[in-house]
Design an enzyme around this catalytic site. Structure first.
Site, PDB file in Angstrom:
ATOM      1  N   SER A 115       0.848  -1.205   0.000  1.00 19.25           N
ATOM      2  CA  SER A 115       0.000   0.000   0.000  1.00 19.25           C
ATOM      3  C   SER A 115       0.874   1.242   0.000  1.00 19.25           C
ATOM      4  O   SER A 115       2.091   1.173   0.192  1.00 19.25           O
ATOM      5  CB  SER A 115      -0.909   0.019   1.250  1.00 19.25           C
ATOM      6  OG  SER A 115      -0.126   0.116   2.432  1.00 19.25           O
ATOM      7  N   GLY A 116       0.238   2.395  -0.227  1.00 21.18           N
ATOM      8  CA  GLY A 116       0.891   3.689  -0.087  1.00 21.18           C
ATOM      9  C   GLY A 116       2.151   3.867  -0.901  1.00 21.18           C
ATOM     10  O   GLY A 116       2.251   3.430  -2.050  1.00 21.18           O
ATOM     11  N   TYR A 122       5.952   5.848  28.397  1.00 23.79           N
ATOM     12  CA  TYR A 122       5.707   5.709  26.961  1.00 23.79           C
ATOM     13  C   TYR A 122       5.020   6.931  26.359  1.00 23.79           C
ATOM     14  O   TYR A 122       4.041   7.444  26.885  1.00 23.79           O
ATOM     15  CB  TYR A 122       4.846   4.474  26.688  1.00 23.79           C
ATOM     16  CG  TYR A 122       4.555   4.233  25.221  1.00 23.79           C
ATOM     17  CD1 TYR A 122       5.525   3.694  24.388  1.00 23.79           C
ATOM     18  CD2 TYR A 122       3.312   4.549  24.671  1.00 23.79           C
ATOM     19  CE1 TYR A 122       5.274   3.464  23.041  1.00 23.79           C
ATOM     20  CE2 TYR A 122       3.046   4.318  23.329  1.00 23.79           C
ATOM     21  CZ  TYR A 122       4.023   3.783  22.515  1.00 23.79           C
ATOM     22  OH  TYR A 122       3.766   3.560  21.186  1.00 23.79           O
ATOM     23  N   ASN A 127       2.682  -5.198   7.687  1.00 27.95           N
ATOM     24  CA  ASN A 127       2.994  -3.930   6.986  1.00 27.95           C
ATOM     25  C   ASN A 127       4.332  -3.420   7.494  1.00 27.95           C
ATOM     26  O   ASN A 127       4.679  -3.659   8.653  1.00 27.95           O
ATOM     27  CB  ASN A 127       1.898  -2.945   7.290  1.00 27.95           C
ATOM     28  CG  ASN A 127       1.759  -1.812   6.347  1.00 27.95           C
ATOM     29  OD1 ASN A 127       2.665  -1.350   5.700  1.00 27.95           O
ATOM     30  ND2 ASN A 127       0.546  -1.319   6.276  1.00 27.95           N
ATOM     31  N   LEU A 143       7.139  -8.019  10.022  1.00 26.92           N
ATOM     32  CA  LEU A 143       8.341  -7.451  10.617  1.00 26.92           C
ATOM     33  C   LEU A 143       8.193  -7.144  12.102  1.00 26.92           C
ATOM     34  O   LEU A 143       9.166  -6.814  12.766  1.00 26.92           O
ATOM     35  CB  LEU A 143       8.750  -6.182   9.854  1.00 26.92           C
ATOM     36  CG  LEU A 143       9.386  -6.467   8.494  1.00 26.92           C
ATOM     37  CD1 LEU A 143       9.469  -5.202   7.667  1.00 26.92           C
ATOM     38  CD2 LEU A 143      10.758  -7.094   8.643  1.00 26.92           C
TER      39      LEU A 143
END
Length: 300
Positions: free
Chosen positions: A43-44, A176, A99, A93
């Site tokens: 995508s993209g 975080y 993605n 990954l």
């Protein structure tokens, strides 16, 4: 130069700028002798990168988590270009056991127990690169063709934690920040490319390693902060790119003949740009390499 090009669209020293498209920066390039593995090609800007590589004759391997989306892209590429040589490879990954990117996601850990943005955006690519590296060295030696590794970083590497990389508190939920964690992972992309470049030069390998900022593009990567990005785009519209422009810098660094031998650099708008001070720290890059190697080993 980078900001000026971004605002005006005028070309920089390379002859290209923020308004340049992936097709324009690869015009006249013959990539028929190359094989390109493109993560996030489903995508993209990843899909556009795959399209342009195939258009220039490269054998394109789309490595993606979503096989349905990847096969749809392959079908479209072959339909628009019957000569396209495209294969699809399933790759997650975020998992070191298996993605291409995530952005501004809420706190979560990967399958291997590592903060998700660091795991997906850096560690997964670090591991994949190491798995492919010996084959790349062997191929470049036997063919004489330069291998090129391009890490997709971001200008967001400027906005990270004060220490740059939270080696001792990587998985700390209390401290975080989704934005800083993303910046940390993008800083890691640059540091990885720089240290890899140093090691390859030391070996005399015919392979370069660089990092790029593609620009601001509204893609599925922004799914965790879509509303924020839409609002931001209203006030910063002159800085945003379309997908063909967003894929330009990656394609330029990966394919343009003028960049033969250029390594350990950071590119923005198809021109070399100076990254942050943290991104230029050699000791930090070496420490990240050792830290990443240990994380990969512990996940096996």
């Amino acid at each position: 130069m980078g900001l000026f090009s971004l605002v005006t669209g005028w070309p920089g020293p390379s002859g290209f700028g923020s308004a340049s498209t992936a097709e324009q920066v690869t015009d006249g390039v013959d990539a028929a002798h190359l094989t390109a593995i493109i993560t996030g090609g489903a995508s993209g800007i990843g899909a556009e990168t795959a399209r342009v590589f195939a258009l220039r004759g490269a054998h394109v391997i789309i490595a993606a988590r979503n096989m349905e989306a990847a096969n749809n892209v392959k079908e479209l590429l072959v339909k628009s270009n019957p000569k396209a040589h495209v294969d699809v490879l399933q790759l997650d990954l975020s998992s070191l056991k298996n993605n291409a990117g995530v952005m501004f996601c809420p706190y979560q850990l990967s399958e291997d127990g590592i903060e998700m943005q660091f795991a997906t955006n850096h560690l997964g690519h670090f591991s994949l690169t190491n798995l492919l590296l010996e084959k790349m060295k062997e191929t470049s030696r036997s063919t004489g063709i330069e291998g090129r590794i391009v890490n997709l970083s971001s200008i967001a590497h400027l906005h990270t934690y004060e220490e740059g990389i939270l080696f001792d508190k990587l998985n700390d939920r209390r401290g975080y920040s989704d934005k800083k964690a993303y910046g940390q992972s993008k800083l890691a992309n640059i540091l990885h490319a720089n240290e890899l470049s140093r090691r390859l030069k030391e070996e005399g390998a015919n392979i370069t390693a660089n990092s790029v900022h593609p620009g601001l593009i509204m893609t599925n990567l922004m799914r965790h902060s879509f509303l924020l990005m839409r609002i931001l785009k209203v006030f910063t519209c002159i800085f945003w790119k379309n997908v063909p422009q967003g894929a330009a810098t990656t394609c330029y660094v990966a394919l343009h003949p003028t960049l033969k031998g250029v390594t350990g650099k950071y590119f923005l708008d198809c021109n070399e740009e100076k990254p942050s001070a943290l991104a230029r720290e050699e000791t930090l890059a070496k420490k990240l390499w050792d830290f990443s190697e240990n994380l990969v080993k512990s996940a096996k």
